[in-house]
Enzyme design. Structure first.
Site, PDB file in Angstrom:
ATOM      1  N   ASP A 152       0.794  -1.235   0.000  1.00 45.50           N
ATOM      2  CA  ASP A 152       0.000   0.000   0.000  1.00 45.50           C
ATOM      3  C   ASP A 152       0.828   1.289   0.000  1.00 45.50           C
ATOM      4  OD1 ASP A 152      -2.181  -1.604   0.121  1.00 45.50           O
ATOM      5  OD2 ASP A 152      -2.530  -1.342   2.263  1.00 45.50           O
ATOM      6  N   ARG A 644      26.718 -19.810 -23.286  1.00 49.19           N
ATOM      7  CA  ARG A 644      25.877 -19.248 -24.345  1.00 49.19           C
ATOM      8  C   ARG A 644      25.837 -17.727 -24.196  1.00 49.19           C
ATOM      9  NH1 ARG A 644      26.166 -23.774 -25.642  1.00 49.19           N
ATOM     10  NH2 ARG A 644      24.532 -25.258 -26.217  1.00 49.19           N
TER      11      ARG A 644
END
Ligand code: ADP
Length: 741
Positions: A152, A644
């Protein structure tokens, strides 16, 4: 201090895991043991194995998870003195010297009560023979620190609470989705969002999504017949051609008399008075769910790291410091002050003293509310008495950045609302040269708030030579009195060029404002630029997916991210994804670095690690390219793992802007329009760039900009975020092997 306990309590919030991870790793790094207290105060009351050691690797792989891996609960027993006495006994039994509390104001109140009662509870436990006098002697007082986790954003002591940014993203995503279906059917939607005592999510959600009306607890509509006003604005919008109408209602919305305004009531009003097909959507727990945003991960990480520093400095008996963030600085505020100021707002609301409630909220909250009120008006209300009608031009320049449209929309509407003529310059400085300038009206920017890219069009053209004559002629032809440039580095360069020639070309003696919009975050005068938050979130969600793809193999990734010569995106995404290495253009890459990194990788994989993640800024090194690094690691990795590359490319620039970027774009644009107004008509009008400086809005005179620039590397000389590098380094270490276990 030898051993601390960490727990999460109350309503869960995205980012709690990142906070726990940072607390655990920073404490271990300082040689302090950490015990996790599972299920919040319930675990503290229950004791036993609900309080147990937690190690470096236990908090691996949790950064991207929503909720809290150590559990949270609401605990009735802890509200009773007897329950708290059990908690004290359990803490003493486990030898815990200090507590790190991660929770909302309820949880922090609990900690405050515990601290006050601690000495007498200890004495009672000794008298009852439950703990030894020696143990009691070791723990005469409670030392604790707190961090506010609450979606909130309802607590004093920090600009943002943990979880609020993610909740706002959930809301904005939902409202964007609802807008498109609403537009298809010309429907009206009432969307209810969380916030019983605080309208932050509703207000910022409305501002970010371009909603048409908002109802919040702090500022009920200032009239008895608010229903009529709301209907009038929505009806006007329809007449102007708007296809969707959205009303956002905070859970705790109320009228002037304190009566709750429910979303069902709003729906009934709209159906009865406007005869519109109206639907209600209550977002509910979706707002708490899902993976935390990049901002929440980094906020929690920085607060967690600072909490460890604070608890080591806290003397037993001191008031509990709340670790918060103002601008980009970490703060410590006494808990009693935070609770008092937070309660003052609640009391003001309860007492129907709404002016006071609003005044107790932050300046940016009030400013956002004012801006929203103007933006939702379907029709411009015309100039204030005494305000001359000005002719202002708005343009984009540089690479596209998410949020550029949001800023342009806000500037155009706020300008029109002030009675000015707003001109759009299409295609950046090329368009200014070619006279592609058109007047914009209220509806011409409709729907721009959430669109990525640049509706006005943008490019990297910097004027030179005869271009200046053409630009001067066009500025004169359109009688442009002020210019707002929303863009990146080349836009700033171009504005500096015009400004520098104002003695030669009188047309350039107009005030010009630069609004920072680039994903690279490499501009002077602002800690953040519009677009960087969206790009960061794009990178973080891509890296999360890449990590998942790798679970089957032993693999290391070199992920290349944008940023030009500024390593902001690289560092912040490394921090938010838990990457173990980040390569920055500010540091460069040496062969010795790479050698050390290979060794580190080999060691890690030998010890059973399955994934390596390295983030490399696109310009970190000219020689050691991403491909080179990949080949080197693969070759030297000796079949232990494969490597990779992932070059993220333009996905980083794309997509709808995050609420953070939209809100910042809107705030900056509103202030730029006001700035231009203030300068026009001055004998020597100034030009400036706007930005966030320690979290507050500020202008930097264009005259001061050149000396702030590192022109060779096209970035500011001073970059605040570089100081976060040590934090990233500590967290990314392989870790002293489970010292605490
Ligand atoms: P939040 O921390 O999210 O505001 P709650 O208000 O439910 O959530 O508080 C979480 C827990 O903190 C409660 O379940 C209770 O155990 C404890 N707590 C809250 N208020 C108090 C209080 N006044 N005294 C003691 N414990 C409290």
């Amino acid at each position: 201090m030898k051993r601390i306990g960490v727990f999460t309590s109350g309503g869960d919030a995205q980012g709690m895991n990142a906070a726990v991870r940072a607390v655990v790793r920073f404490a271990l790094n300082q040689g302090v043991e950490v015990y996790a207290i599972y299920e919040g105060y319930q675990g503290m009351v229950d004791g036993g194995d609900r309080i147990r050691p937690i190690g470096w690797s236990d908090v691996g792989g949790i950064l991207h998870q929503g909720g809290t891996v150590i559990g949270s609960a609401r605990c009735a027993a802890f509200r009773e003195r007897d329950g708290r006495k059990k908690a004290v006994r359990n803490l003493v039994e486990h030898g815990i010297d200090g507590l790190v509390v991660i929770g909302g104001d309820g949880s922090l109140t609990g900690a405050s009560v515990l601290r006050q009662e601690w000495p007498e509870l200890i004495n009672e436990l000794v008298a009852e023979g439950q703990i030894s006098p020696e143990a009691a002697g070791r723990y005469p007082q409670l030392a604790a620190v707190g961090m506010v986790a609450s979606i909130d954003n309802d607590m004093y002591g920090t600009d943002m609470t943990i979880g609020a940014d993610t909740a706002l993203q959930r809301i904005t995503d939902a409202v964007d989705a609802i807008s498109s279906t609403a537009a298809s059917h010309q429907r009206t939607f009432v969307v209810e969002v969380m916030g019983r005592r605080c309208g932050y999510l509703a207000l910022m959600g409305a501002l970010a999504s371009g909603a048409d009306w908002v109802l919040i607890p702090e500022s009920p509509p200032n009239l008895d017949e608010w229903e009529a006003k709301m209907c009038q604005v929505l009806a006007q919008g329809r007449t102007m051609g708007r296809r969707d109408s959205i009303v956002i209602v905070a859970e705790g919305a109320r009228d002037r008399h304190g009566n709750a305004i429910s979303s069902e009531y709003v729906k009934r009003v709209l159906e009865e008075r406007l005869g519109e097909d109206t639907r209600v959507t209550i977002l509910g727990h979706v707002q708490r769910g899902g993976s935390p945003s990049a901002f929440d991960r980094n906020l929690s990480t920085l607060l967690g790291a600072a909490a460890v520093g604070a608890i080591l400095e806290t003397a037993p008996g001191d008031d509990i410091p709340v670790i918060g963030m103002r601008g980009n600085k970490i703060t410590r505020t006494p808990l009693s002050e935070c609770l008092d100021k937070t309660r003052a707002v609640e009391q003001a609301i309860a007492g129907h003293n709404y002016e006071l409630a609003m005044s107790l909220r932050s300046a940016s909250f009030r400013e956002a509310f004012q801006t929203l009120r103007t933006l939702v008006r379907a029709l411009p209300h015309g100039p204030d008495p005494g305000q001359r009608r000005l002719r202002l031009a708005v343009m984009n320049a540089g690479a596209p950045a998410p949020g550029m449209n949001t800023a342009a929309r806000a500037a155009v509407r706020l300008g029109l609302d002030r009675g000015h003529v707003m001109l759009g310059v299409y295609h950046g400085f090329q368009g200014l040269i070619d006279n592609q300038i058109r007047e914009l009206d209220w509806m011409s920017v409709n729907g721009w708030a959430l669109r990525g890219g640049s509706e006005l069009g943008t490019n990297r053209r910097i004027p030179s030579g005869s271009d200046f004559y053409a630009i001067a002629r066009n500025l004169e032809e359109h009688r442009i009195e002020g210019l707002l440039m929303i863009g990146g580095w080349s836009g700033y360069e171009a504005i500096l060029e015009l400004h520098g020639r104002r003695n030669t070309f009188p047309a350039f003696s107009i005030p010009m404002a630069c609004l920072p919009a680039t994903i690279d975050n490499d501009l002077p005068g602002s800690e953040l630029s519009v677009g960087a938050d969206t790009a960061l979130n794009n990178i973080v969600s891509a890296v999360d997916k890449i990590k998942q793809s790798a679970v089957a193999a032993r693999r290391a990734f070199v992920v290349e991210v944008m940023g030009q010569y500024c390593g902001y995106l690289a560092l912040m995404s490394a921090l938010a994804t838990g990457a173990e290495r980040v390569y920055l253009p500010e540091e460069g890459v040496t062969l010795r670095d790479l050698q050390a990194d290979v060794e580190q990788l080999i060691k890690g994989f030998k010890q059973g690690k399955r994934l390596g993640m390295m983030i490399r800024n696109e310009k970190a090194s000219q020689t050691y390219t991403t491909d080179f690094m990949c080949a080197l690691f693969e070759e030297e990795g000796d079949k232990l793992f494969d490597v990779r590359t992932a070059i993220l490319g333009h996905i980083q620039q794309g997509g709808s802007p995050t609420p953070f970027d939209r809100i910042m774009a809107t705030r900056l644009a509103a202030n730029c329009v006001a700035y231009l107004e203030s300068q026009i008509g001055q004998e020597e009008p100034k030009s400036a760039c706007i930005g966030l400086q320690n979290g507050r809005l500020g202008f930097t005179d264009l005259e001061d900009v050149p000396r702030m620039l590192d022109r060779r590397f096209r970035r500011p000389k001073e970059q605040w975020w570089l100081s976060l590098r040590p934090i990233a380094r500590v967290l990314a270490q392989p870790g002293p092997e489970d010292v605490a276990v």
